[in-house]
Design an enzyme around this catalytic site. Structure first.
Site, PDB file in Angstrom:
ATOM      1  N   ASN A 216       0.851  -1.192   0.000  1.00 53.77           N
ATOM      2  CA  ASN A 216       0.000   0.000   0.000  1.00 53.77           C
ATOM      3  C   ASN A 216       0.888   1.243   0.000  1.00 53.77           C
ATOM      4  OD1 ASN A 216       0.468   0.959   2.843  1.00 53.77           O
ATOM      5  ND2 ASN A 216      -0.337  -1.092   3.270  1.00 53.77           N
ATOM      6  N   ASP A 285      -4.577  -6.090   5.721  1.00 52.40           N
ATOM      7  CA  ASP A 285      -5.585  -6.907   6.426  1.00 52.40           C
ATOM      8  C   ASP A 285      -5.521  -8.359   5.953  1.00 52.40           C
ATOM      9  OD1 ASP A 285      -6.713  -4.928   8.056  1.00 52.40           O
ATOM     10  OD2 ASP A 285      -7.745  -4.080   6.318  1.00 52.40           O
ATOM     11  N   LYS A 345     -13.754   1.710  15.132  1.00 47.22           N
ATOM     12  CA  LYS A 345     -12.497   0.952  15.316  1.00 47.22           C
ATOM     13  C   LYS A 345     -11.990   1.087  16.752  1.00 47.22           C
ATOM     14  CE  LYS A 345     -10.883   0.816  10.581  1.00 47.22           C
ATOM     15  NZ  LYS A 345     -10.131   1.445   9.508  1.00 47.22           N
TER      16      LYS A 345
HETATM   17  O1  PMT Z   1       3.082   6.326   6.331  1.00 45.79           O
HETATM   18  P1  PMT Z   1       2.587   7.666   5.805  1.00 45.79           P
HETATM   19  O2  PMT Z   1       2.793   7.784   4.313  1.00 45.79           O
HETATM   20  O3  PMT Z   1       3.176   8.806   6.576  1.00 45.79           O
HETATM   21  O4  PMT Z   1       1.007   7.719   6.009  1.00 45.79           O
HETATM   22  C1  PMT Z   1       0.471   7.754   7.303  1.00 45.79           C
HETATM   23  C2  PMT Z   1      -0.721   6.813   7.447  1.00 45.79           C
HETATM   24  C3  PMT Z   1      -1.876   7.341   6.616  1.00 45.79           C
HETATM   25  C4  PMT Z   1      -0.356   5.393   7.006  1.00 45.79           C
HETATM   26  C5  PMT Z   1      -1.070   6.810   8.992  1.00 45.79           C
HETATM   27  O5  PMT Z   1      -1.403   8.104   9.393  1.00 45.79           O
HETATM   28  C6  PMT Z   1      -2.227   5.872   9.283  1.00 45.79           C
HETATM   29  O6  PMT Z   1      -3.398   6.201   9.176  1.00 45.79           O
HETATM   30  N1  PMT Z   1      -1.882   4.602   9.665  1.00 45.79           N
HETATM   31  C7  PMT Z   1      -2.853   3.507   9.856  1.00 45.79           C
HETATM   32  C8  PMT Z   1      -3.206   2.927   8.527  1.00 45.79           C
HETATM   33  C9  PMT Z   1      -4.188   1.775   8.632  1.00 45.79           C
HETATM   34  O7  PMT Z   1      -3.841   0.682   8.341  1.00 45.79           O
HETATM   35  O8  PMT Z   1      -5.376   2.097   9.120  1.00 45.79           O
HETATM   36  P2  PMT Z   1      -6.600   1.044   9.273  1.00 45.79           P
HETATM   37  O9  PMT Z   1      -7.756   1.929   9.500  1.00 45.79           O
HETATM   38  O10 PMT Z   1      -6.639   0.102   8.149  1.00 45.79           O
HETATM   39  O11 PMT Z   1      -6.210   0.241  10.576  1.00 45.79           O
HETATM   40  C10 PMT Z   1      -6.664   0.592  11.886  1.00 45.79           C
HETATM   41  C11 PMT Z   1      -5.581   0.318  12.918  1.00 45.79           C
HETATM   42  O12 PMT Z   1      -5.347  -1.088  13.014  1.00 45.79           O
HETATM   43  C12 PMT Z   1      -4.238   0.946  12.606  1.00 45.79           C
HETATM   44  O13 PMT Z   1      -3.676   1.413  13.815  1.00 45.79           O
HETATM   45  C13 PMT Z   1      -3.417  -0.225  12.044  1.00 45.79           C
HETATM   46  O14 PMT Z   1      -2.030  -0.046  12.319  1.00 45.79           O
HETATM   47  C14 PMT Z   1      -3.982  -1.374  12.831  1.00 45.79           C
HETATM   48  N2  PMT Z   1      -3.944  -2.689  12.141  1.00 45.79           N
HETATM   49  C15 PMT Z   1      -4.632  -2.887  10.995  1.00 45.79           C
HETATM   50  C16 PMT Z   1      -4.642  -4.138  10.416  1.00 45.79           C
HETATM   51  C17 PMT Z   1      -3.909  -5.193  11.035  1.00 45.79           C
HETATM   52  N3  PMT Z   1      -3.864  -6.383  10.512  1.00 45.79           N
HETATM   53  N4  PMT Z   1      -3.223  -4.938  12.155  1.00 45.79           N
HETATM   54  C18 PMT Z   1      -3.217  -3.715  12.723  1.00 45.79           C
HETATM   55  O15 PMT Z   1      -2.576  -3.514  13.759  1.00 45.79           O
END
Ligand code: PMT
Length: 403
Positions: A216, A285, A345
């Site tokens: 990504n 994911d 979340k």
């Molecule tokens: O890296 P940059 O280019 O600076 O961009 C920053 C960013 C946009 C990546 C950052 O600010 C951000 O939003 N990071 C989280 C991205 C994400 O995966 O979001 P999500 O909404 O899909 O996941 C929710 C949370 O669960 C996140 O804290 C993620 O780290 C965590 N997660 C998700 C899936 C998984 N299998 N394990 C996790 O721990």
């Protein structure tokens, strides 16, 4: 305050006499360094008369080096102002050249430096000049926007040196901000000094075969900024980074991983000692259920390829489930209904806090700036758009008020 004014070659050099006068009138101490180009436009004697100090212009003047060497001069200043800053000077500073007294001083100082560029409008808009400006800004130089108007060469456009009063006001404003930043740093240090922080950053790459992967657009900048600021204010920081192209911040222990599974294992190994866990990584994911051992080949006669994906462990949710756990902060990267999805979340993953950010074209991912909304069960705080370093600072301050 001790102000060192650097004057480089340009028709605007005469305006720096007025700048010198303004600083002296306001009670500051001023020393002036001129380049050889500057002396083609104006006599050092004028600056000497106004500043009350001999003008410095040579790196190899044995008399002057005995009095106040270039290193001493670099240490003496509280603030360096280069006005006018010519296109040549911007290029030299970008390269870190040290071939005259002024550029050597800049390389030898850790004091704030403000540049007031002045040049012909075409030189200012030249791609090389703009790239030099962008890089110097990234390195922490304060660069004033040149003024627009009639230029000495007859052209009309952007490139004139800002008026002395504008530069003087900008220096004062910058100093006020510096003091505020130092105070904020002290406040942060009170909480973070000695705390252990575990941060994840960047994307994960999920192998399809030995040459392809699902990834990504995360660059890691957000997570690295958090790690950098936390280390600066005294936290012991472990950063677990997916594949990124960033240098490890000073005093940060960085572990490089590739896949979500590897990130999960690294978090499992390090989370027990953490006081705070911040999950800024964009973890995939899903992963390919069975990555191919050899490079996949196109199937003759078929226009489709089907990959079977299987769910990855949810790292942040796993941390939040542990009996003994740190303060757990997640991120939510959303393209729509940002706050609503983030709140969902926060609850479904049982987090202490979540940082919501809108992602999409020129938003969130890869950018140097961001706009987070910090959400807990009781509070919500929207941060105005700013650099990721500033967002990280505000986020760490918010956590220190909660924990
Ligand atoms: O890296 P940059 O280019 O600076 O961009 C920053 C960013 C946009 C990546 C950052 O600010 C951000 O939003 N990071 C989280 C991205 C994400 O995966 O979001 P999500 O909404 O899909 O996941 C929710 C949370 O669960 C996140 O804290 C993620 O780290 C965590 N997660 C998700 C899936 C998984 N299998 N394990 C996790 O721990």
């Amino acid at each position: 305050m001790k102000i060192l004014i650097g004057v480089t070659g340009g028709i605007a050099a005469y305006k720096s006499l007025e700048l010198t006068r303004l600083f002296i009138k306001a009670g500051h101490e001023v020393q002036v360094v001129m380049t050889s180009g500057a002396k083609e436009f104006i006599q050092p004697l004028s600056f000497q008369a106004l500043s009350g100090n001999p003008v410095r212009d040579s790196l190899f003047d044995t008399n002057q080096e005995m009095g106040m060497g270039h290193i001493e001069l670099a240490r003496w200043a509280d603030q360096i102002v280069i006005a006018p800053a010519s296109a040549e000077t911007l290029a030299k500073l970008r390269m870190g050249r040290a071939d005259d007294l002024l550029t050597t001083l800049v390389v030898a100082t850790d004091k704030p430096i403000m540049l007031a560029p002045a040049m012909n409008k075409v030189m200012w808009s030249n791609a090389a000049t703009q790239e030099n400006v962008a890089i110097l800004q990234q390195r922490g130089f304060e660069i004033l926007q040149p003024a627009s108007g009639e230029q000495a060469c007859g052209d009309v456009g952007e490139g004139r040196m800002p008026e002395p009063q504008v530069i003087f006001d900008a220096v004062n404003q910058f100093q006020v901000q510096q003091v505020k930043n130092q105070q904020a740093c002290l406040e942060l240090r009170r909480f973070w000094k000695g705390k252990t922080l575990l941060v994840t950053a960047g994307p994960t790459y999920e192998a399809i075969d030995p040459v392809r992967f699902i990834g990504n657009r995360s660059s890691g900048k957000m997570g690295f900024a958090i790690a950098e600021v936390a280390a600066k204010v005294g936290a012991k920081v472990t950063l677990i980074a997916g594949p990124v192209n960033l240098s490890t911040p000073v005093k940060v222990e960085c572990l490089n991983v590739r896949s979500a599974q590897q990130m999960f294992e690294a978090v499992q190994q390090h989370v027990a000692s953490a006081d705070v866990f911040i999950s800024a990584a964009a973890v995939a994911d899903f992963r390919v259920a069975e990555p191919a051992a050899q490079k996949l080949k196109k199937q003759a006669g078929s226009d489709e390829m089907v990959l079977t994906l299987t769910k990855n462990p949810d790292i942040v949710a796993w941390v939040a489930q542990q009996d003994t756990k740190p303060f757990v902060v997640g991120f939510a990267a959303e393209t729509e209904n940002v706050l609503e999805y983030a709140r969902t979340k926060l609850r479904s993953k049982n987090l202490d806090m979540i940082c919501a950010n809108q992602v999409g074209e020129n938003l969130g991912f890869e950018q140097d700036s961001n706009a987070l909304t910090l959400i807990t069960e009781q509070q919500e705080k929207a941060l105005p758009s700013s650099t990721k370093t500033q967002q990280a600072t505000d986020l760490l301050r918010f956590i220190s008020d909660l924990v």
